[in-house]
Structure formats: structure tokens, C-alpha cells
Design a protein around this motif. Structure first.
Motif, PDB file in Angstrom:
ATOM      1  N   LEU A  45       0.773  -0.766   0.427  1.00 42.53           N
ATOM      2  CA  LEU A  45       0.080   0.560   0.236  1.00 42.53           C
ATOM      3  C   LEU A  45       0.929   1.315  -0.312  1.00 42.53           C
ATOM      4  CD1 LEU A  45      -2.620  -1.107   2.378  1.00 42.53           C
ATOM      5  CD2 LEU A  45      -3.375  -0.793  -0.259  1.00 42.53           C
ATOM      6  N   LEU A  46       1.685   1.200   0.524  1.00 46.52           N
ATOM      7  CA  LEU A  46       3.091   2.279   0.983  1.00 46.52           C
ATOM      8  C   LEU A  46       3.266   2.012  -0.955  1.00 46.52           C
ATOM      9  CD1 LEU A  46       4.503   4.831   2.192  1.00 46.52           C
ATOM     10  CD2 LEU A  46       6.476   3.078   3.016  1.00 46.52           C
ATOM     11  N   ARG A  47       4.018   1.609  -1.718  1.00 43.78           N
ATOM     12  CA  ARG A  47       3.963   1.375  -2.578  1.00 43.78           C
ATOM     13  C   ARG A  47       3.414   1.591  -3.606  1.00 43.78           C
ATOM     14  NH1 ARG A  47       8.889  -0.852  -4.786  1.00 43.78           N
ATOM     15  NH2 ARG A  47       9.206  -0.612  -6.729  1.00 43.78           N
ATOM     16  N   LYS A  48       2.384   1.711  -3.359  1.00 45.96           N
ATOM     17  CA  LYS A  48       1.123   1.776  -4.312  1.00 45.96           C
ATOM     18  C   LYS A  48       0.499   4.056  -4.066  1.00 45.96           C
ATOM     19  CE  LYS A  48      -4.141   1.361  -5.632  1.00 45.96           C
ATOM     20  NZ  LYS A  48      -5.168   1.494  -4.932  1.00 45.96           N
ATOM     21  N   GLY A  49       0.841   3.932  -2.810  1.00 45.47           N
ATOM     22  CA  GLY A  49       1.147   5.657  -2.282  1.00 45.47           C
ATOM     23  C   GLY A  49       1.894   6.318  -3.359  1.00 45.47           C
ATOM     24  N   ILE A  50       3.307   5.748  -2.969  1.00 48.53           N
ATOM     25  CA  ILE A  50       4.354   6.429  -3.566  1.00 48.53           C
ATOM     26  C   ILE A  50       4.583   6.507  -5.284  1.00 48.53           C
ATOM     27  CG2 ILE A  50       6.920   6.228  -4.443  1.00 48.53           C
ATOM     28  CD1 ILE A  50       7.309   5.258  -1.325  1.00 48.53           C
ATOM     29  N   ILE A  51       3.446   5.596  -5.935  1.00 52.43           N
ATOM     30  CA  ILE A  51       3.861   5.330  -7.350  1.00 52.43           C
ATOM     31  C   ILE A  51       2.644   6.667  -7.880  1.00 52.43           C
ATOM     32  CG2 ILE A  51       2.957   4.307  -8.804  1.00 52.43           C
ATOM     33  CD1 ILE A  51       4.180   1.921  -7.993  1.00 52.43           C
ATOM     34  N   LEU A  58       3.355   9.692 -10.222  1.00 51.21           N
ATOM     35  CA  LEU A  58       2.640  10.095 -11.208  1.00 51.21           C
ATOM     36  C   LEU A  58       1.951  11.489 -11.515  1.00 51.21           C
ATOM     37  CD1 LEU A  58       0.720   6.616 -12.030  1.00 51.21           C
ATOM     38  CD2 LEU A  58       2.136   7.795 -12.879  1.00 51.21           C
ATOM     39  N   GLU A  59       1.274  12.018 -10.250  1.00 51.68           N
ATOM     40  CA  GLU A  59       1.026  13.536  -9.731  1.00 51.68           C
ATOM     41  C   GLU A  59       2.025  14.198 -10.323  1.00 51.68           C
ATOM     42  OE1 GLU A  59      -0.715  13.369  -6.698  1.00 51.68           O
ATOM     43  OE2 GLU A  59      -2.580  12.422  -6.701  1.00 51.68           O
ATOM     44  N   ILE A 111       4.453  14.195 -12.331  1.00 51.78           N
ATOM     45  CA  ILE A 111       5.262  13.344 -13.668  1.00 51.78           C
ATOM     46  C   ILE A 111       4.497  14.452 -13.796  1.00 51.78           C
ATOM     47  CG2 ILE A 111       5.488  12.429 -15.721  1.00 51.78           C
ATOM     48  CD1 ILE A 111       7.347  12.837 -13.780  1.00 51.78           C
ATOM     49  N   ALA A 112       2.621  14.454 -14.015  1.00 53.97           N
ATOM     50  CA  ALA A 112       1.711  14.762 -14.843  1.00 53.97           C
ATOM     51  C   ALA A 112       1.929  16.266 -14.696  1.00 53.97           C
ATOM     52  CB  ALA A 112       0.093  14.358 -14.617  1.00 53.97           C
ATOM     53  N   GLY A 113       2.525  17.260 -13.760  1.00 50.28           N
ATOM     54  CA  GLY A 113       2.686  18.532 -12.869  1.00 50.28           C
ATOM     55  C   GLY A 113       3.448  18.690 -13.952  1.00 50.28           C
ATOM     56  N   ARG A 114       4.448  18.214 -14.208  1.00 50.38           N
ATOM     57  CA  ARG A 114       5.640  18.549 -14.761  1.00 50.38           C
ATOM     58  C   ARG A 114       5.326  19.086 -16.493  1.00 50.38           C
ATOM     59  NH1 ARG A 114      11.265  15.727 -13.949  1.00 50.38           N
ATOM     60  NH2 ARG A 114      10.668  16.375 -11.465  1.00 50.38           N
ATOM     61  N   LYS A 115       4.275  18.230 -16.588  1.00 50.29           N
ATOM     62  CA  LYS A 115       4.389  18.270 -18.284  1.00 50.29           C
ATOM     63  C   LYS A 115       5.331  17.976 -19.059  1.00 50.29           C
ATOM     64  CE  LYS A 115       2.535  21.625 -21.852  1.00 50.29           C
ATOM     65  NZ  LYS A 115       1.753  22.355 -22.166  1.00 50.29           N
ATOM     66  N   ALA A 116       6.736  18.544 -19.035  1.00 51.20           N
ATOM     67  CA  ALA A 116       7.829  19.007 -20.318  1.00 51.20           C
ATOM     68  C   ALA A 116       9.140  19.518 -20.255  1.00 51.20           C
ATOM     69  CB  ALA A 116       6.825  19.456 -21.918  1.00 51.20           C
ATOM     70  N   SER A 117       9.942  19.447 -20.265  1.00 50.81           N
ATOM     71  CA  SER A 117      10.658  19.669 -20.695  1.00 50.81           C
ATOM     72  C   SER A 117      12.192  20.175 -21.417  1.00 50.81           C
ATOM     73  CB  SER A 117      11.864  19.276 -19.570  1.00 50.81           C
ATOM     74  OG  SER A 117      12.909  18.229 -20.276  1.00 50.81           O
TER      75      SER A 117
END
Length: 229
Positions: free
Chosen positions: A77-83, A87-88, A90-96
Motif C-alpha cells: 500500500l505504501l508503494r502504491k501511494g508513492i507511485i 504520477l501526479e 510527472i503530470a504536473g511537470r508536463k515537459a522539459s
């Protein structure tokens, strides 16, 4: 300065600054949650019948902040929370500028021991993970959807790339026709480009826009089998 550079507003010798998302004093930004890319391991080509796009497979290292309500003593469950938090981020970062658009996290390689933030109770976990990104390259053949038609050219979208300009100067034998639905028409080939049309084009120029966290691109129809499809 070339014609395409002038249209995009390029300056010769433009720098590679701005690619720091790190923690712990390494180019960090206030409020950031993930760290700067450490290594780029390989290039991947995705073959699609109508186009070829460059995908990068990169290894990233960073910090993930997990709030107290998402913490659990059970490892899975902790690993799921980290993933999920990753994901949030990476989605917020968008691009580099260096690696292009972030598409997907493909693997969580390792999670180091967490550090508790005394004021919030959240835990910071240093992590290592792999990520697929899409980076546009000059000379690529792509397919885009016409988003806007103007007298001096058209704007297209292709996947996550939302600012692609095809100038009237780069679409030989096409003429602008002003009707209720403006379009560019080629009488010789009996073809037309209007809103919603799918167009195969070549990437002529690329510029990174820091304020928008994305790329501007110039397109051309100069070449074989390019144009509306």
C-alpha cells in the motif's frame, strides 16, 4: 539566422538553461516534489504507419512527498501511494527542454528510507524510476490535426504538442479561401486543409517555450507524400 529561426523567434546560440527540478540544493524550485533527471539511458523509436516519433527511455531520481493520510505500514500500500504521488508529479511537470513531453512512468526502481517532515508529518522518499518521454526533432514526419485556419497559415496539434504553425509560404500551390469555413485549397491535387483536417507534415524548426512548458514548432509540406490525408 535562417528563415524558420526568424519565424520562431530563435536567436543563434540559445542556451540550455531552466532544466532544474531538483531538491537538496541542486537547482531546486520552491514547492517542487521531484528531482532533476540524472541519466538518459537509451532512445526508442515508435513505428506508426503514418509517422515516426522519437521516444526517450530515461532514468530519473527524485523525492516524493507522501502525506500522512496516504502512509501505511503495509509495504504494498505504501508503494502504491508513492507511485500515485509520482504520477501526479510527472503530470504536473508536463515537459522539459532536454527530454520533451513526459508520457508515462514505466518502473519504480528503488525507494530509499523516508525522512519525516516535523511540521507536516509527511514523509519524503528518495526514489529512482524510469519514464518514457516524447521529444520532437527537426526533420521528423508527423501527423497533426488542423486547429485554426488563418490567412497567413494554419495551426496544428499533434499528440501533446499544441503549437505547430504551417505557414502559407511552406505549403506550395495551396491558396487561402475565405468562406464560412476558411481553408487552404490546392486545385491541382484537388485537396483541401480546413479545421479538423489531418495533415502529414515535416518538422522544420523547434523552439522551447519556458513560460508554457512546451515546444513551438514550424511545419512544412515540402517533401514527398506530405499534405492532407
Amino acid at each position: 539566422m535562417s528563415e524558420e529561426e526568424a519565424e520562431l523567434g530563435f536567436e543563434v546560440g540559445w542556451s540550455r538553461e531552466g532544466e532544474t527540478f531538483g531538491f537538496d540544493g541542486v537547482g531546486s524550485r520552491a514547492g517542487s516534489r521531484s528531482a532533476v533527471v540524472e541519466t538518459m539511458s537509451s532512445w526508442h523509436w515508435l513505428e506508426v504507419p503514418e509517422l515516426k516519433m522519437v521516444f526517450l527511455d530515461i532514468e530519473m531520481q527524485g523525492n516524493v512527498v507522501v502525506p500522512p493520510d496516504q502512509l501505511d505500514s503495509k509495504g504494498l500500500l505504501l508503494r502504491k501511494g508513492i507511485i500515485l504521488r509520482l504520477l501526479e508529479d510527472i503530470a504536473g511537470r508536463k515537459a522539459s527542454k532536454e527530454h520533451g513531453y513526459y508520457i508515462a512512468v514505466t518502473a519504480l526502481n528503488s525507494v530509499a528510507e523516508g525522512r519525516v517532515q516535523e511540521l507536516t508529518g509527511s514523509v519524503i522518499f528518495p526514489v529512482s524510476f524510469r519514464c518514457i518521454t516524447l521529444k520532437p526533432c527537426k526533420g521528423e514526419i508527423l501527423v497533426g490535426i488542423v486547429d485554426k485556419v488563418l490567412r497567413h497559415g494554419i495551426f496544428l496539434k499533434s499528440g501533446p504538442i499544441e503549437n505547430i504553425f504551417l505557414s502559407e509560404k511552406k505549403m506550395q500551390d495551396y491558396k487561402f479561401i475565405m468562406t464560412e469555413e476558411p481553408s487552404f485549397v490546392n486545385d491541382k491535387q484537388q485537396s483541401k486543409m480546413e479545421y479538423g483536417s489531418r495533415v502529414r507534415f515535416k518538422v522544420l524548426g523547434i523552439k522551447w517555450m519556458e513560460w508554457d512548458r512546451g515546444f513551438q514548432m514550424l511545419a512544412t509540406l515540402a517533401g514527398d507524400f506530405l499534405g492532407p490525408i
